[in-house]
Design an enzyme around this catalytic site. Structure first.
Site: not given
Ligand SMILES: NC(=O)c1ccc[n+]([C@@H]2O[C@H](COP(=O)([O-])OP(=O)(O)OC[C@H]3O[C@@H](n4cnc5c(N)ncnc54)[C@H](OP(=O)(O)O)[C@@H]3O)[C@@H](O)[C@H]2O)c1
Length: 320
Positions: A53, A178, A204, A208, A239
């Site tokens: 994802s 983050s 969170y 982080k 996302t």
């Molecule tokens: N998007 C942003 O703006 C943003 C900003 C700051 C930081 N981040 C960081 O970027 C990273 C990716 O986030 P994203 O925005 O791409 O979110 P996302 O679309 O929700 O993707 C998160 C991924 O982590 C997986 N996951 C969660 N818990 C898990 C576990 N216990 N074991 C294995 N996989 C697990 C989810 O799997 P499932 O699909 O099975 O739930 C999903 O594949 C995260 O660490 C987030 O904190 C994102």
């Protein structure tokens, strides 16, 4: 980078909204360091957690596009297979494998690491991307608070178990943290949020923050093994994680959010470009190192840093 561009970059960073949004990406990409060579990861093996994802999936595509064999670590193989197929539709030559692992479960991390080491002789890139924002305090079956288990304990154990396969020279470990961590100081004395009123956002941000510290701590330990460890924050990207966990933010900021590929840019760059291989233990955003603290009273207490490391060792039983 010239003085004027450095100043512009810093203003974007401190002003947060323009810097973290796609505006920051669009401005900075005009003067940031070179892209990795198109074949920079040929013959190399990468592991990406949370690979089905958002940023994880975009990171997989980015690494595969540079030639890496990528092990997509997912907790749901069906979702993983769907994501794998979507990437292969865009990149028919992509070499992708699926690995099952719930990163918040130490037993699952151990099983995945064992399976990986049985199949692969080398690991060049390890991306700790899986992330979650649990709205209520919840514990894993092993009794660990979920945000701490997902962001800290699981990645800590996975790094330690895969360490023997990390290849000196190219070896890179990247923690995807983050910008939210700026809002939290390091809580070494209560890493699992057992005390005080729980807030998902705070849990969170705290975990982080811990990832940034953990990256620094692993960096020191792995430097003699020729492996570099960095952390990075992606800014704000559209996302499923953001729309699902922060719907209000998503509605207001939607038009300004980065694409997942833009959010993943620095993750891929850290894994593949030459420049970040010359330092270790740094915190990055948009291909540039960033301060880990802006507020002096939030600086880490060395005792909290020590407590964090010790609690990771204690909870995982990892011999380090
Ligand atoms: N998007 C942003 O703006 C943003 C900003 C700051 C930081 N981040 C960081 O970027 C990273 C990716 O986030 P994203 O925005 O791409 O979110 P996302 O679309 O929700 O993707 C998160 C991924 O982590 C997986 N996951 C969660 N818990 C898990 C576990 N216990 N074991 C294995 N996989 C697990 C989810 O799997 P499932 O699909 O099975 O739930 C999903 O594949 C995260 O660490 C987030 O904190 C994102």
């Amino acid at each position: 980078m010239g003085t004027a561009t450095k100043l512009l970059d810093t203003v974007l960073d401190r002003a947060v909204v323009p810097g973290y949004s796609k505006i920051g990406y669009a401005v900075r990409r005009r003067f940031w360091p070179a892209d990795p060579a198109p074949d920079s990861l040929v013959g190399r093996v990468a592991v990406v957690t949370g690979a089905n994802s958002g940023l994880g999936k975009a990171t997989v595509a980015g690494l595969a596009g540079l030639g890496a064999t990528v092990v997509m670590v997912v907790r749901d193989l069906e979702k993983g297979e769907r994501a794998r197929r979507e990437i292969v539709e865009q990149l028919p030559d992509a070499r992708l494998e699926l690995g099952e692992c719930d990163v918040s479960s130490l037993a699952s991390v151990r099983a995945f690491a064992e399976a990986f080491l049985a199949e692969h002789e080398r690991l060049d890139v390890l991306i700790h991307n899986a992330g979650a924002l649990p709205p209520e305090r919840a514990e894993t079956r092993e009794g660990h608070e979920v945000a701490f288990a997902t962001h800290v304990l699981g990645p800590f154990l996975l790094t330690g178990l895969l360490r023997p396969a990390l290849v000196p020279g190219p070896g890179r470990v990247v923690f995807v943290t983050s910008g939210g961590m700026y809002a939290a100081r390091l809580h070494g004395e209560d890493p699992q949020y057992r005390h005080g009123e729980y807030s998902g956002g705070k849990a969170y941000a705290r975990t982080k923050r811990m990832q940034v510290v953990l990256a620094e701590q692993w960096a020191r330990r792995l430097v003699d093994e020729g492996v570099v460890v960095h952390s990075t924050h992606p800014g704000w990207a559209a996302t499923p994680g953001v729309s699902g966990s922060l719907p209000g933010f998503d509605r207001v900021m939607g038009p300004l959010l980065r694409s997942p590929e833009q959010g993943a840019d620095t993750i891929v760059w850290l894994a593949a470009a030459d420049a970040p291989g010359h330092s270790t233990g740094e915190f990055w955003h948009d291909r540039r190192t960033r301060p880990t603290h802006y507020l002096p009273w939030q600086h880490d207490d060395p005792r909290d840093r020590k407590r964090l490391w010790e609690s990771c060792v204690r909870e995982t039983d990892l011999a380090v």
